[in-house]
Every structure is written in C-alpha cells, then in structure tokens.
Design a protein around this motif. Structure first.
Motif, mmCIF file in Angstrom:
data_model
loop_
_atom_site.group_PDB
_atom_site.id
_atom_site.type_symbol
_atom_site.label_atom_id
_atom_site.label_comp_id
_atom_site.label_asym_id
_atom_site.label_seq_id
_atom_site.Cartn_x
_atom_site.Cartn_y
_atom_site.Cartn_z
ATOM 1 N N ALA A 132 -21.984 18.246 36.209
ATOM 2 C CA ALA A 132 -23.331 17.740 35.971
ATOM 3 C C ALA A 132 -23.943 17.259 37.282
ATOM 4 C CB ALA A 132 -23.283 16.600 34.965
ATOM 5 N N THR A 175 -20.625 20.363 32.022
ATOM 6 C CA THR A 175 -20.558 18.908 31.925
ATOM 7 C C THR A 175 -19.239 18.569 31.245
ATOM 8 O OG1 THR A 175 -21.694 18.890 29.795
ATOM 9 C CG2 THR A 175 -23.071 18.691 31.766
ATOM 10 N N TRP A 176 -19.026 17.315 30.954
ATOM 11 C CA TRP A 176 -17.750 16.921 30.376
ATOM 12 C C TRP A 176 -17.548 17.399 28.956
ATOM 13 C CZ3 TRP A 176 -16.940 11.108 32.031
ATOM 14 C CH2 TRP A 176 -16.737 11.047 33.407
#
Length: 186
Positions: free
Chosen positions: A61, A98-99
């Motif tokens: 991100a 992203t995570w």
C-alpha cells in the motif's frame, strides 16, 4: 470460543504462501510446518468440493509509515506460490497489494457467487495478512474461523496478540485437526 461448526458453504482462504514470504524469518512455527498444515486443509476442502482461495501479495500500500520498507528489486519469484500451493483447477486466485485479501480484489464477489457464508483462514503472517483478511471477512458478514496452528508470524508477540486478543473477536479459533474433524461430517 472454540471452533463449533462449519457452514455448508465454507471456503478456505490461504494467505501468502509464496516464495518471498515463506523465506522470511517467522515464529513460532516454521514456514514449512504452516505450508504442510495448509496443504492438509486444501486437500480436505477439495475432497468435500468446497471452495479454496489462494492469496498472494505483489506490492504494498502507498503511504508513509515509520517502519522501513524493502527497497530495490524483489526476487523474480517473490509473489509465486510455493509448489505445495500451486493453483489447482477450480481454485480462486487473488493477488493483493495491501495486507487484506479482500481490498481491491474480486474475492468477495467470487465468494458471493458461490454462496459462501463462512471462511477458514490460514497462512503467513498471523498479525498482518491473516488478521487483515479475517477482519475484512468479518466486516463483510462472513462467519470466520482461524486455524491457529496453520499460521505463523514475523514476531512472536504480535502472533500471540492476534490469536489471544483479536481472533476471538472476529470469529472462532481452532486447530487444523479441529477443522478437519468438522469437515468429516459433511
């Protein structure tokens, strides 16, 4: 809360078992142990014709943070799933940047298309990709199960925090054996 049940429409979500991640120093379990347990879950879900999702990460991100990030080129195989997790026919693939596995992917749509109401989440890293994906699944209304002996982390304290404090607020926790035992009743 201990693991009590699996919905008839349960999917397995395996997080980031890719070359670049499994090579990182993890704790408390070795990456190969996590890969082996996740592979057992994959086989069991396939045997019951239940959806299997394999998520990998290929980026990060944007935005500032205080912790140093990797700089330079990542190895060519960074985002490639390890051989034990190679995509099989009918599996759902999701590549995230992203995570969490749901953000900016079509994972939710894919699961909704299949009528999925519950997810079992496993993989690496407990407090990052696994927790973020579990949080997103919970927020989207899925029943969430976490196979806590089929995950490991970059830090023992954050692993413990996720398992003891966060996961019980997101769903039910159990072992790989617990999940496999419940799948036998299908």
């Amino acid at each position: 809360m201990a693991l009590t049940t699996l919905d008839a429409k349960t999917a397995l979500i395996v997080i980031d078992l890719q070359h670049g991640i499994v090579r990182l120093p993890v704790t408390p379990l070795a990456a190969d142990v996590v890969v082996e347990r996740c592979a057992q879950l994959v086989d069991a879900f396939h045997a019951k014709n239940l959806p299997v999702v394999k998520v990998n990460v290929a980026g990060g991100a944007p935005g500032r943070n205080e912790q140093a990030r990797h700089s330079g080129e990542l190895p060519a195989d960074w985002a490639v799933l390890v051989p034990e997790m190679a995509l099989q026919a009918g599996e759902i693939a999701a590549t995230k940047t992203t995570w969490g596995g749901f953000h900016n992917t079509d994972l939710h749509a894919q699961l909704q298309e299949r009528g999925v109401t519950q997810v079992v989440v496993c993989g690496i890293a407990t407090s990052i990709g696994v927790e973020s994906t579990a949080r997103q699944a919970y927020e989207l209304g899925y029943n969430v199960t976490l196979a806590t002996d089929a995950m490991t982390c970059l830090n023992a304290e954050t692993h413990k925090n996720s398992i003891e404090r966060i996961f019980p607020r997101l769903g039910e926790t159990g072992s790989t054996a617990d999940v496999l035992a419940l799948l036998k009743s299908f």
